[in-house]
Design a protein around this motif. Structure first.
Motif, PDB file in Angstrom:
ATOM      1  N   LYS A 164     -47.877  23.460  48.517  1.00 64.90           N
ATOM      2  CA  LYS A 164     -47.727  22.272  49.245  1.00 64.90           C
ATOM      3  C   LYS A 164     -48.161  21.090  48.555  1.00 64.90           C
ATOM      4  O   LYS A 164     -49.458  21.264  48.432  1.00 64.90           O
ATOM      5  N   ALA A 165     -47.398  20.195  48.165  1.00 65.82           N
ATOM      6  CA  ALA A 165     -47.912  18.866  47.706  1.00 65.82           C
ATOM      7  C   ALA A 165     -47.801  17.794  48.590  1.00 65.82           C
ATOM      8  O   ALA A 165     -46.845  17.666  49.480  1.00 65.82           O
ATOM      9  N   GLU A 186     -39.799  18.726  41.639  1.00 66.76           N
ATOM     10  CA  GLU A 186     -38.682  19.781  42.129  1.00 66.76           C
ATOM     11  C   GLU A 186     -38.139  20.268  40.758  1.00 66.76           C
ATOM     12  O   GLU A 186     -37.540  21.254  40.607  1.00 66.76           O
ATOM     13  N   GLU A 187     -38.313  19.461  39.545  1.00 63.90           N
ATOM     14  CA  GLU A 187     -38.204  20.150  38.322  1.00 63.90           C
ATOM     15  C   GLU A 187     -38.905  21.266  37.801  1.00 63.90           C
ATOM     16  O   GLU A 187     -38.753  21.830  36.806  1.00 63.90           O
ATOM     17  N   LEU A 221     -41.288  25.487  42.266  1.00 64.56           N
ATOM     18  CA  LEU A 221     -42.611  25.843  42.640  1.00 64.56           C
ATOM     19  C   LEU A 221     -43.336  25.019  43.570  1.00 64.56           C
ATOM     20  O   LEU A 221     -44.445  25.358  44.377  1.00 64.56           O
ATOM     21  N   TRP A 222     -43.136  23.831  43.919  1.00 61.20           N
ATOM     22  CA  TRP A 222     -43.609  22.939  44.835  1.00 61.20           C
ATOM     23  C   TRP A 222     -42.613  22.406  46.210  1.00 61.20           C
ATOM     24  O   TRP A 222     -41.672  22.392  45.893  1.00 61.20           O
ATOM     25  N   MET A 232     -50.616  22.816  34.789  1.00 67.79           N
ATOM     26  CA  MET A 232     -51.730  23.297  34.737  1.00 67.79           C
ATOM     27  C   MET A 232     -52.355  23.366  36.520  1.00 67.79           C
ATOM     28  O   MET A 232     -52.941  24.054  36.617  1.00 67.79           O
ATOM     29  N   LEU A 233     -51.465  22.639  37.043  1.00 64.61           N
ATOM     30  CA  LEU A 233     -52.043  22.407  38.450  1.00 64.61           C
ATOM     31  C   LEU A 233     -51.706  23.662  39.686  1.00 64.61           C
ATOM     32  O   LEU A 233     -52.450  23.884  40.388  1.00 64.61           O
ATOM     33  N   PRO A 234     -50.654  24.516  39.164  1.00 69.00           N
ATOM     34  CA  PRO A 234     -50.611  25.495  40.067  1.00 69.00           C
ATOM     35  C   PRO A 234     -51.776  26.557  39.989  1.00 69.00           C
ATOM     36  O   PRO A 234     -52.348  27.181  41.006  1.00 69.00           O
ATOM     37  N   HIS A 235     -52.293  26.776  38.582  1.00 73.48           N
ATOM     38  CA  HIS A 235     -53.440  27.789  38.540  1.00 73.48           C
ATOM     39  C   HIS A 235     -54.638  27.139  39.142  1.00 73.48           C
ATOM     40  O   HIS A 235     -55.573  27.716  39.760  1.00 73.48           O
ATOM     41  N   ALA A 236     -54.714  25.820  39.188  1.00 73.25           N
ATOM     42  CA  ALA A 236     -55.810  25.095  39.660  1.00 73.25           C
ATOM     43  C   ALA A 236     -55.920  25.235  41.065  1.00 73.25           C
ATOM     44  O   ALA A 236     -56.975  25.317  41.908  1.00 73.25           O
ATOM     45  N   CYS A 237     -54.609  24.750  41.881  1.00 71.45           N
ATOM     46  CA  CYS A 237     -54.426  24.922  43.225  1.00 71.45           C
ATOM     47  C   CYS A 237     -54.910  26.119  43.641  1.00 71.45           C
ATOM     48  O   CYS A 237     -55.673  26.543  44.671  1.00 71.45           O
TER      49      CYS A 237
END
Length: 698
Positions: free
Chosen positions: A11-12, A39-40, A49-50, A164-169
């Motif tokens: 969720k963003a 979306e891309e 993924l988002w 990198m953000l999915p791993h950080a989240c």
């Protein structure tokens, strides 16, 4: 088609920071652009993924920015926590650009690597990327990053780090780090769709990461990072350097290299101020508008009765009430009583009535007043000597009930009796006007009050130039922030202030400036020159040149550690030896204002007879988590507001660095936060010292 269950989307949330867009959402194009970037990013054929859960637009205002972030991040774990918040706008150098300050104050963990990644990518596009001020970090399991306001810049920055953000989240949300890192960095790079620099074996990388995780779990690791805020680094323990001298005329090699003054707590420092601030002086003052803010030095008694005569409280008719109380019927009007003074009035007899106005004196013999609403005009007649003027001749009184003596009459002294104590010693005359009106009403023209001290404000330093000097600054010059700020603060609290200008960093010049100042004022406030630099000469000048006593030179607090309080013996205009006060405050603007309100104001109040001295205190509830300083209690600049339920809530004004005068913008309180390694969580109650009026959230 894969038989595996689809991976839940992260969720963003998008926060548009723009005063223009908040007034006209049609002017914003960043929201659409950022949604396309989210979306891309596909997840191995399973779709995006988002999920952009929500987007909001707020103006360029710290409180509004923080309020929206609180709504997204300060939820319980079961409330569908947002994984990522991206803000766009307000990251430049414009006066209204405050997003980094608003966000950084809320972060529980900083993420300088993400900041570096965004800047590095942008610099490949344009050198003007260095004009951006991004911040990134984690709050309550949510990753937050700030992006530029232009859609193009925001897109480039987000694209630079989005892999990198999915791993950080996932890590921020509490995922098992050991499981996430299984397979080493190479696997992580492959899943993220990025390439590493190589040079190490996977097994070595995984072993190192696990070792770091184990150490971090058992040990407090303090890291000094090259961020926008410089950190103090010291390589010796306190008092390790040899004792030197406080003689300002000696060379730098002979002077103290560390403060010789003991570190006092804030409570101990306030005790020293209370003990050594001189007693207030009593003077005679006229009762007029200049009395506002003054404190009475003795009780005040009424010189006269109020009212001084029997007066009507309504428009109507003065009457002589018969023994049976029956006033029903038609009565002749024999006289008129207005509020005009000095008129001779006939004695009223039973069976006669006189027209009377509100506030006018009763005729001799009259015992009550009948309201005009309880009467009917029966007849009129022409007044003698005035052509065409009709006056009341007869009036019908419709009083069906018994009339009693004293009805609608203010008796002599019924409000205030002569000799009655109306104000007491220690009462302060407010600007509302009630006290001045009360004194005026009883004929008091002069009162004994405590003389309010005259304050002088002095800046020190060769580098200081007037804030309004035309032209650009030369290398090393600093515009004088403290002097105009402290002058306005002292005047706002009702004190006469003399601008003492700027003193240069020379012992003789500083001494003469202070001597002249002490001839003009009761309290000298200086800023700068109180640390341990070669040109920090205030403390030695006060002690050695002026013969003063420094009661404290260091306080265990943040900000304001080097705050100094001293008294100096001087001769007054009558040749009598008196003591005058010097406060030497730190040079950093936020430190100077905080210590003014915390230390100088109580001394000014004591000199003025105000009790209790200092800022009023109020318990408040924290509106979000607050980080604590490990070693010193902090006086955190905050905004306190009250909601419709009467709950007082405090939120931070943003970055609290002592050099940031912006941390005082909008602040109406100082939160007294203890020192400690943990955070104070949202909902905890702390003491707030109120500097200004409360805001309303209703």
């Amino acid at each position: 088609m894969s038989s595996e269950s689809p991976t839940p989307a992260l969720k963003a949330a998008i926060l548009i920071v723009s005063t223009t867009a908040s007034q006209d959402p049609a002017t914003d194009f960043a929201d659409v652009t950022l949604r396309q970037v989210f979306e891309e990013q596909q997840l191995q054929g399973q779709g995006s993924l988002w999920e952009v859960h929500e987007s909001k637009i707020v103006p360029d205002d710290v409180v509004q920015i923080q309020k929206q972030i609180h709504l997204w991040t300060d939820k319980t774990p079961n409330d569908n926590t947002i994984n990522l918040i991206v803000t766009t706008g307000g990251t430049g150098f414009a006066v209204s650009d405050q997003t980094p300050e608003a966000v950084s104050a809320l972060l529980h963990k900083e993420a300088p690597g993400l900041v570096h990644g965004m800047l590095a990518a942008s610099l490949q596009v344009t050198p003007f990327a260095m004009m951006s001020r991004p911040v990134a970090g984690v709050r309550n399991g949510t990753v937050i990053i700030t992006l530029p306001g232009s859609p193009k810049g925001a897109k480039e920055n987000l694209q630079a780090v989005i892999n990198m953000l999915p791993h950080a989240c996932l890590q921020a949300a509490g995922a098992n780090s050991r499981a996430l890192h299984k397979g080493g960095v190479k696997r992580l790079e492959k899943e993220a769709g990025v390439e590493g620099g190589g040079g190490r074996e996977e097994e070595e990388e995984e072993e190192e990461e696990e070792e770091v995780e184990e150490v971090a779990a058992d040990t407090a690791i303090v890291t000094v990072m090259a961020t926008a805020t410089a950190l103090y680094v010291r390589h010796t323990t306190p008092n390790q350097a040899p004792t030197q001298s406080n003689d300002s005329h000696l060379g730098p090699s002979r002077r103290h290299r560390e403060s010789p003054y003991p570190m006092l707590s804030v409570t101990e420092a306030l005790s020293q101020i209370a003990q050594h601030t001189p007693s207030p002086q009593v003077v005679t003052a006229k009762v007029d508008s200049s009395l506002v803010g003054a404190v009475l030095a003795q009780d005040v008694s009424a010189r006269e009765n109020v009212p001084a005569f029997r007066a009507s409280i309504v428009d109507g008719y003065a009457v002589v009430v018969p023994q049976d109380g029956n006033m029903r019927g038609v009565f002749p009007v024999v006289s008129v009583s207005h509020a005009a003074p000095g008129e001779d009035m006939p004695t009223l007899k039973e069976g006669e009535i006189a027209r009377i106005t509100t506030g006018a004196p009763l005729l001799p013999g009259a015992t009550s007043v009948i309201m005009v609403e309880d009467t009917v005009l029966v007849s009129t007649e022409k007044k003698t000597g005035e052509d065409g003027v009709e006056e009341e001749k007869e009036v019908n009184i419709l009083a069906a009930d018994e009339v009693h003596e004293g009805e609608n009459v203010r008796e002599v002294g019924s409000d205030i009796k002569q000799g009655q104590r109306i104000l007491g010693k220690g009462d302060q005359v407010s600007a509302v006007g009630g006290e001045i009106g009360l004194l005026a009403a009883v004929g008091v023209g002069e009162v004994q009050v405590y003389r309010r001290p005259v304050v002088g404000v002095l800046s020190t330093g060769d580098e200081i130039v007037d804030h309004d000097r035309p032209g650009d600054l030369r290398l090393g010059e600093v515009r004088d922030t403290n002097r105009p700020t402290l002058i306005s603060a002292a005047r706002d609290w009702g004190y006469e202030v003399i601008d003492l200008g700027v003193a240069r960093d020379k012992a003789g010049t500083l001494e003469e400036t202070l001597r002249q100042a002490l001839r003009q004022v009761d309290v000298v406030i200086t800023t700068g020159g109180v640390s341990m630099g070669e040109l920090d000469l205030l403390k030695p000048t006060i002690e050695r040149s002026l013969g003063g006593t420094i009661h404290f030179g260091r306080v265990a607090m943040k900000p304001g550690k080097p705050t100094t309080f001293a008294t100096v013996p001087v001769k007054d205009n009558d040749g009598e030896r008196v003591s005058k006060v010097i406060f030497s405050l730190p040079g950093n603007p936020a430190s100077a204002l905080v210590t003014f309100h915390l230390f100088v104001l109580p001394s000014l109040h004591q000199l003025s007879g105000i009790s209790p001295p200092g800022l009023p205190k109020l318990p408040v509830t924290l509106g979000h988590d607050f980080s604590l300083d490990r070693s010193r209690p902090e006086y955190h600049r905050a905004i306190v507001s009250v909601n419709k339920d009467g709950v007082f809530t405090a939120v931070s004004t943003g970055g609290q660095r002592s050099s940031m005068i912006g941390s005082m913008k909008g602040a109406n309180a100082l939160l007294a936060l203890p020192s400690g390694p943990e955070q104070l969580r949202k909902g905890v109650k702390v003491e707030a010292l109120l500097m200004g009026g409360l805001r309303s959230d209703m």
